[in-house]
Design an enzyme around this catalytic site. Structure first.
Site, PDB file in Angstrom:
ATOM      1  N   TYR A 127      -4.603   1.906  15.782  1.00 32.23           N
ATOM      2  CA  TYR A 127      -3.463   2.219  16.620  1.00 32.23           C
ATOM      3  C   TYR A 127      -3.742   2.052  17.997  1.00 32.23           C
ATOM      4  O   TYR A 127      -2.847   1.237  18.545  1.00 32.23           O
ATOM      5  CB  TYR A 127      -2.672   3.514  16.210  1.00 32.23           C
ATOM      6  N   HIS A 162      -2.946  10.852   0.646  1.00 30.87           N
ATOM      7  CA  HIS A 162      -2.508  10.892   1.818  1.00 30.87           C
ATOM      8  C   HIS A 162      -1.791  12.119   2.599  1.00 30.87           C
ATOM      9  O   HIS A 162      -0.618  12.288   2.789  1.00 30.87           O
ATOM     10  CB  HIS A 162      -1.151   9.776   2.063  1.00 30.87           C
ATOM     11  N   GLU A 219      -7.505   8.430   5.860  1.00 31.23           N
ATOM     12  CA  GLU A 219      -7.667   9.256   7.283  1.00 31.23           C
ATOM     13  C   GLU A 219      -8.269  10.480   7.145  1.00 31.23           C
ATOM     14  O   GLU A 219      -7.583  11.405   7.817  1.00 31.23           O
ATOM     15  CB  GLU A 219      -6.591   9.024   8.119  1.00 31.23           C
ATOM     16  N   GLU A 274      -3.633  -0.181   7.998  1.00 27.80           N
ATOM     17  CA  GLU A 274      -2.421   0.354   8.814  1.00 27.80           C
ATOM     18  C   GLU A 274      -2.449  -0.147  10.297  1.00 27.80           C
ATOM     19  O   GLU A 274      -3.582  -0.341  10.892  1.00 27.80           O
ATOM     20  CB  GLU A 274      -2.317   1.891   8.933  1.00 27.80           C
ATOM     21  N   ARG A 331       0.953  -1.209   0.120  1.00 23.57           N
ATOM     22  CA  ARG A 331      -0.003   0.080   0.098  1.00 23.57           C
ATOM     23  C   ARG A 331       0.887   1.213  -0.080  1.00 23.57           C
ATOM     24  O   ARG A 331       1.790   1.366   0.890  1.00 23.57           O
ATOM     25  CB  ARG A 331      -0.825   0.035   1.240  1.00 23.57           C
ATOM     26  N   ASN A 333      -7.598   1.740   9.622  1.00 23.10           N
ATOM     27  CA  ASN A 333      -6.167   2.013  10.166  1.00 23.10           C
ATOM     28  C   ASN A 333      -6.282   2.080  11.876  1.00 23.10           C
ATOM     29  O   ASN A 333      -7.296   2.851  12.240  1.00 23.10           O
ATOM     30  CB  ASN A 333      -5.650   3.427   9.916  1.00 23.10           C
TER      31      ASN A 333
HETATM   32  C1  GCO Z   1      -1.686   7.906  10.297  1.00 20.73           C
HETATM   33  C2  GCO Z   1      -1.029   7.993   8.899  1.00 20.73           C
HETATM   34  C3  GCO Z   1       0.406   7.437   8.953  1.00 20.73           C
HETATM   35  C4  GCO Z   1       1.210   7.889  10.168  1.00 20.73           C
HETATM   36  C5  GCO Z   1       1.098   6.178  11.133  1.00 20.73           C
HETATM   37  C6  GCO Z   1       1.996   6.470  12.299  1.00 20.73           C
HETATM   38  O1  GCO Z   1      -2.375   6.656  10.523  1.00 20.73           O
HETATM   39  O2  GCO Z   1      -1.563   8.903  11.151  1.00 20.73           O
HETATM   40  O3  GCO Z   1      -1.758   7.109   7.965  1.00 20.73           O
HETATM   41  O4  GCO Z   1       0.906   8.488   7.803  1.00 20.73           O
HETATM   42  O5  GCO Z   1       2.441   7.700   9.908  1.00 20.73           O
HETATM   43  O6  GCO Z   1      -0.177   6.111  11.317  1.00 20.73           O
HETATM   44  O7  GCO Z   1       1.485   7.385  13.126  1.00 20.73           O
END
Ligand code: GCO
Length: 434
Positions: free
Chosen positions: A283, A117, A162, A343, A74, A281
């Protein structure tokens, strides 16, 4: 952990974070060129001017992807490389991605292409950027150009990465480009990004592109306590971060709790264009408290001290991924297409010593999240693939080069790539597939 036959394994990157070569081939300035060159906006004034020099070193980087045994990669197109002024096509800019995509295909790696992006052509930002509804039409024209050039080779398409972060960080709080601090007056940027998404889906389909989806950043929202004002604050944040960017796309509706946001029915019909997949995505979860006195926002961002954290301070909660996916399935039901994790990754303090980077915390992070993903699949969520953020250490926006997310260490002084322990671990995992 087990995954369905045909499960897709990939890595994710983005143009401004790895390409460098910001004036090569006629590339025009983007909002991130402008923002990172502005004093005080990024760590030590670092910029993506050189980054990982992926513009010149992509053959070496693709060879690393093949060594890992990946199915897919990707990446993102840099809009200002394709249309330096946001309107005029650059054949040289197209040429770079033509070579990149052909090299991926030659190595049997399926391209997943993100159209945007965060690197908006500065010319369009000067016209209002995402505050100006006209950018949605510009984006649709841009999408049509890309479909015509690459629909025959790009396997999966993501119009926007995002959009929530553009609205929240770029226009609401000012921590990202273009650095505006509009708070809730930034909501029109959500509307216009969603409209751009829908118009791009139509333009991509018209150009023969197939398998179109999203890469939405979603987070499980945890109320700090069960007081009514705290539950209301959590609902408001959930609507802003999650619902605002999923409901219009998946349901054709606008979530409650969003003051003053009006999206006309004809726009919602465009935004609600059917998708082939839903990219997420993930985190970390987010804890929300009731707003402190004087806080102009209807919520306080809380802490999650009961879990370990990454170098960036993000709480490490693998089960949050399972929780999120089960929530999405419950909230959207049959309106939720097959899911890809577009992600997932983390930065950790780590050093290159004697030609090695021992990043066991990253191996543990990935193992934990893949276990949680496997549990979500067992719970009935249709997940088809997983992309590690990221292949290379890269430019982490306002954090500059201080947050290494890569499976591969990059020495930014020499551009030397070094495979980390996590690279070898992932290669071994993928090698075990039948
Ligand atoms: C995001 C972006 C990425 C970041 C990654 C780490 O999700 O913020 O897509 O560009 O670099 O998430 O923070």
């Amino acid at each position: 952990m087990t995954f369905p036959d045909g499960f897709v394994w990939g890595v994710a990157t983005s143009a401004y974070q790895i390409e460098g070569a910001v004036t090569a081939g006629g590339r025009g300035p983007s909002t991130w060129d402008t923002f990172s060159a502005t004093a005080g906006k990024t760590r030590s004034g670092e910029t993506g001017e050189v980054a990982c020099d992926h513009y010149h070193r992509y053959p070496e980087d693709i060879a690393l992807m093949r060594e890992l045994g990946l199915d897919s990669y990707r990446f993102s197109f840099a809009w200002p490389r394709i249309q330096p002024d946001g309107r005029t096509l650059s054949r040289e800019g197209l040429g770079f991605y033509d070579r990149l995509i052909d090299t991926l295909c030659d190595h049997g790696i399926a391209p997943m292409a993100t159209l945007y992006h965060w690197d908006t052509p500065q010319v369009l930002e000067d016209e209002g950027g995402w505050l100006n509804r006209d950018i949605a039409a510009r984006f649709a024209d841009y999408a049509a150009v890309l479909a015509e050039a690459f629909a025959d080779r790009v396997a999966m398409w993501v119009p926007l990465n995002e959009p929530a972060m553009i609205t929240l960080l770029g226009y609401g709080m000012g921590q990202h480009a273009p650095g505006q601090t509009l708070l809730f007056d930034a909501l029109p940027t959500a509307h216009h990004q969603l409209l751009a998404h829908g118009l791009a889906v139509r333009a991509l389909r018209a150009g023969g592109a197939n398998s179109i989806g999203t890469a939405n950043n979603h987070t499980p929202v945890w109320a700090a306590d069960d007081r009514p004002e705290t539950l209301a604050a959590a609902a408001a944040y959930d609507a802003l971060h999650n619902g605002l960017f999923a409901d219009p796309i998946l349901l054709g509706t606008v979530p409650e709790h969003l003051p003053g946001l009006e999206i006309p029915a004809e726009d919602l019909r465009i935004i609600n264009e059917p998708l082939d997949f839903y990219g997420v995505n993930y985190y970390n979860p987010t804890r929300i408290g009731a707003p402190s006195p004087g806080n102009p926002l209807p919520f306080d961002l809380g802490e999650i001290p009961e879990h370990p954290a990454t170098l960036m301070g993000s709480p490490i909660v693998p089960d949050g991924l399972r929780e999120l996916l089960v929530q999405l399935r419950k909230r959207y039901g049959t309106a939720l297409p097959p899911v890809y994790i577009t992600e997932n990754g983390a930065s950790f303090a780590e050093d290159l010593v004697d030609g090695q980077v021992h990043d066991q915390p990253r191996i543990d992070f990935l193992t934990g999240h893949l276990d949680a993903l496997s549990q979500a699949i067992e719970a009935g969520v249709d997940v088809r693939g997983y992309y590690v953020w990221s292949l290379l250490d890269n430019f982490e926006w306002a954090e500059g080069y201080g947050q290494p997310f890569g499976l591969v260490h990059v020495d930014f002084a020499t551009q030397q790539r070094t495979r980390k322990d996590s690279f070898h671990w992932l290669r071994e995992q993928l090698g075990k597939r039948g």
